[in-house]
Design an enzyme around this catalytic site. Structure first.
Site, PDB file in Angstrom:
ATOM      1  N   LYS A   1       0.852  -1.185   0.000  1.00  0.00           N
ATOM      2  CA  LYS A   1       0.000   0.000   0.000  1.00  0.00           C
ATOM      3  C   LYS A   1       0.886   1.233   0.000  1.00  0.00           C
ATOM      4  CE  LYS A   1      -3.707   2.363   2.491  1.00  0.00           C
ATOM      5  NZ  LYS A   1      -4.597   2.358   3.676  1.00  0.00           N
TER       6      LYS A   1
ATOM      7  N   GLU B   1       7.300  -6.523   1.422  1.00  0.00           N
ATOM      8  CA  GLU B   1       6.180  -6.426   2.362  1.00  0.00           C
ATOM      9  C   GLU B   1       5.208  -7.594   2.177  1.00  0.00           C
ATOM     10  OE1 GLU B   1       5.457  -4.412   4.775  1.00  0.00           O
ATOM     11  OE2 GLU B   1       6.502  -2.505   4.511  1.00  0.00           O
TER      12      GLU B   1
ATOM     13  N   LYS C   1      -2.352  -1.667  -3.500  1.00  0.00           N
ATOM     14  CA  LYS C   1      -3.182  -0.468  -3.501  1.00  0.00           C
ATOM     15  C   LYS C   1      -2.297   0.763  -3.590  1.00  0.00           C
ATOM     16  CE  LYS C   1      -6.592   2.020  -0.674  1.00  0.00           C
ATOM     17  NZ  LYS C   1      -7.332   2.056   0.601  1.00  0.00           N
TER      18      LYS C   1
ATOM     19  N   TYR D   1     -15.357   0.762  -7.188  1.00  0.00           N
ATOM     20  CA  TYR D   1     -16.652   1.417  -7.018  1.00  0.00           C
ATOM     21  C   TYR D   1     -17.552   1.165  -8.228  1.00  0.00           C
ATOM     22  CZ  TYR D   1     -13.904   3.623  -3.387  1.00  0.00           C
ATOM     23  OH  TYR D   1     -13.099   3.819  -2.293  1.00  0.00           O
TER      24      TYR D   1
END
Length: 333
Positions: free
Chosen positions: A204, A241, A256, A321
């Site tokens: 992220k 990560e 992200k 979305y």
């Protein structure tokens, strides 16, 4: 190169355009396909009795615990894979008390959604403190005003249990604290929630594309998140990560934002032993909407191209979305 024959006609054996000649042929040989079940709809739920439209995200609203019922039932009817819930509280404090309050807005919303569609959709919850803290950071602060990683892990442990008790099937660890997956897995298991899955926001980035999200969750952020979210310049770090989260027991890993980090997404997909997701974030949505409103791009084509590109890069599922709109178009077709 072959010499031309009959005027301009070349002597070509290999003609890739054969497989692009008709809509039916293009559909038959498509390498990447979109399915409703691979889409997850992010939803914002606020305190209050009326939904609130978001000026920076046309068509998106902050729902109430009543209005969210209709949208999650629509999502279930369309065959979406799940919904990711974010809470928007009225009151905030330094430690984000509302995040662990059983009657806090996110936990209330989770119970409502789980009761409505828990058998049809994977009910997911954002496990982060930024919506609930008055300083807007994803963790608690130390005496110097810095995010205290280990003290934050204690809050994440309690949040995970509160969300699982409310009916969340999957907790989305988006805070980017070191050791968060191990801490949450340990607490969930110790409290009898061995079947609650963990989505790790593993790669992220501290991105400018989160801008409209600040309005969506009523952020009161002071400063920035560059000390815990990743530097957009770093590619290998995203993989590092991710590998750490896999070692700690993440059930799903995520990149992200999506569109500016397709290289990182491809890296993660190449090594991950668990599903890989990506989040088409608020800024990506708003850019498409703004360009389409100005007549600069074909809106529907841009929506499908953007999400297809994320899937093509290696995402098994996409938080977007546009999930209901894409699913409805696929059904109509």
């Amino acid at each position: 190169m072959n010499s031309p024959r009959d005027g301009a006609r070349a002597d070509l054996t290999v003609r890739p355009r054969r497989l692009r000649a008709t809509p039916a042929m293009r559909r038959l040989v498509a390498e990447t396909r979109l399915h409703a079940a691979d889409l997850i709809l992010p939803l914002f739920v606020r305190e209050g009795t009326e939904p609130r439209p978001l000026s920076s995200m046309p068509g998106i609203v902050q729902h109430t615990t009543e209005s969210v019922r209709a949208i999650v039932n629509e999502a279930a009817d369309l065959g979406l894979g799940g919904v990711m819930l974010f809470g928007v509280p009225d009151a905030k404090d330094a430690i984000g008390s509302g995040a662990t309050d059983p009657d806090g807005i996110l936990n209330q919303a989770t119970r409502v959604v789980a009761a409505e569609v828990g058998d049809a959709l994977v009910v997911q919850t954002d496990l982060c403190l930024d919506e609930f803290t008055d300083h807007g950071h994803c963790g608690v602060l130390d005496s110097e005003g810095r995010v205290d990683n280990d003290a934050t892990l204690l809050r994440y442990r309690d949040m995970a249990v509160a969300q699982a008790e409310s009916g969340s099937e999957l907790v989305g660890l988006s805070g980017m604290m070191d050791g968060q997956v191990a801490a949450v897995r340990d607490e969930l298991d110790a409290r009898g929630f061995q079947n609650t899955a963990i989505l790790a926001y593993s790669a992220k980035y501290a991105s400018a594309f989160y801008g409209p999200f600040r309005e969506a969750v009523g952020s009161t952020l002071k400063g920035d998140r560059k000390t815990y979210q990743q530097d957009p310049a770093n590619r290998r770090e995203g993989l590092r990560e991710t590998l750490l989260d896999l070692e700690q027991g993440a059930d799903i890993v995520m990149v992200k934002p999506a569109m500016s980090y397709l290289d990182v997404l491809a890296d993660v997909a190449a090594v991950s032993t668990v599903p890989v997701w990506a989040y088409q974030v608020s800024g990506e949505y708003s850019m498409i909407e703004a360009a389409a409103a100005n007549g600069w791009i074909d809106r529907e084509r841009a929506i499908f191209e953007s999400v297809t590109g994320i899937r093509r890069a290696g995402a098994d599922a996409v938080l977007t979305y546009y999930a209901p709109e894409i699913a409805q178009t696929l059904r109509d077709q």
